[in-house]
Design an enzyme around this catalytic site. Structure first.
Site: not given
Ligand SMILES: *Cc1c(COP(=O)(O)O)cnc(C)c1O
Length: 387
Positions: A59, A112, A183, A208
């Protein structure tokens, strides 16, 4: 496992596009593998006092994370390796843990929806106070920083594709002593490097475009600040937000092709956005690559490309948009984005999506198929709204 800063001058002068392929490989000695092995272990041989460089327990660290963390750190021009998390949301939760208790967080109204929901929950629990901004209004966004503790940014935003003036906002945050977090999921480090633009922390949903094949859920956080990295690492360890070794292997493998995937998907997105803008059944098309898009000038100045996500309003209602999505024959109706296959989703089908997101807005995550096939599918689906 070294978390020491690598002086930038010792790095080879290769472009980020080459680094996605050649960066963070195991050493080149005879008989060593060209890829990082996957290490399935929950614990490590160790005795005596556990020192700072020791792995100790699965961990705390896993060698399967190292190559991915090193490569993403290089691509984001971070002084320190990334930290991989079990999901983008886990990385977001870790990032939000840096906001002082009871502090004020400024964030875009069209962030998001997972970020918005988590922040709302933290606000309801009295953990932080929230101020929402319209990131297309730079002056108002800067003014919102007065007395704030942290600035959360997303650019382009999901799903409205709005572009924030990152250099100006990050500089304003720095001057005001406000912690800044970006982000960077939509842009990826190949198109935008917020740490170099002045951000304290960068967050990714690795699920993504970085991993790119819709086969893992993963996240990452980056910072060039050793103290902040220690806190993020502590959060990951104590909240148990760690990634599976196999998933990180898949993500690193996916990142090796990031440059060519993005080149193709981005060209497809530009083509489709242009085609959609002239279609009679389509209202507004949102894509910073369109010359008429409100975010075009900013994106041209601060990004190395416009990305592979488009949003457009189909017909006049949620029902119209749903009919279009149901008529696709190649494009997959599904949430998520950044994979090799094109996905479409009417975002407002989620109750958590802000009311200001148009009910008929379809988010299109453009993949690497042949552009003419994608346009064939879009036009035949949009035909359900004609006649
Ligand atoms: C999908 C997404 C997230 C969340 O990520 P997960 O891997 O689904 O937990 C955060 N920010 C953006 C811009 C996203 O498109």
């Amino acid at each position: 496992m070294s978390h020491e800063a690598q002086p930038k001058s010792t790095r080879p002068p290769f472009s980020a596009h080459t680094l996605t392929v050649s960066g963070a490989r195991p050493n080149g000695q005879d008989n060593s593998p060209v890829n990082h092995p996957v290490t399935f272990t929950s614990t490590f041989h160790s005795h005596g006092e556990a020192g700072a460089g020791d792995r100790v327990y699965g961990r705390f660290s896993n060698p399967s994370w190292d190559g991915f963390e090193e490569l993403l750190g290089q691509l984001e021009q971070s002084e320190l390796p990334a930290l991989v998390f079990s999901s983008g949301m886990a990385a977001i939760a870790a990032g939000l843990s840096l906001v002082p208790r009871g502090g004020t967080l400024v964030l875009p109204r069209h962030s998001y929806n997972g970020s918005l929901s988590l922040v709302a929950e933290l606000e309801a629990a009295g953990v932080l106070k929230v101020r929402t901004i319209d990131i297309t209004d730079t002056a108002a966004s800067c003014a919102a920083l007065v007395g704030a503790d942290a600035l959360w940014l997303e650019s382009p935003t999901n799903p409205m594709l709005e572009v924030a003036d990152l250099p100006v906002l990050l500089e304003a945050a720095r001057t005001a002593g406000v912690l800044s977090l970006v982000d960077n999921t939509f842009a990826t480090p190949l198109l935008q490097r917020p740490l170099a633009q002045g951000a304290d922390v960068v967050i990714h949903s690795v699920t993504k475009t970085l991993s790119g094949h819709s086969d893992v859920i993963l996240g990452a956080a980056l910072t060039s600040n050793a103290r902040l990295r220690e806190r993020l690492h502590g959060y990951r360890t104590l909240h148990g937000a760690i990634a599976s070794p196999m998933d990180v292997f898949l993500a690193l493998r996916g990142m090796r092709t990031l440059s060519v995937r993005l080149e193709r998907s981005q060209a497809n997105a530009q083509f489709l956005a242009e085609q959609l803008s002239t279609h009679p059944a389509v209202r507004t098309v949102r894509y910073p690559g369109l010359a008429q898009d409100p975010g075009h000038d900013l994106a041209s100045a601060q990004m190395d490309g416009f990305g592979s996500v488009i949003a457009f309003e189909a017909g006049d209602s949620a029902e119209d948009a749903d009919r279009v999505v149901a008529a696709f024959r190649l494009i997959t109706p599904a949430t998520s984005l950044g994979g090799v296959e094109t996905l479409a989703e009417r975002r407002a089908r989620h109750a958590s999506e802000p009311q200001s997101v148009p009910r008929n807005l379809i988010r299109l995550s453009v993949g690497i198929e042949q552009a003419s096939d994608l346009w064939w599918d879009l036009s035949q689906a949009l035909a359900v709204l004609e006649g």
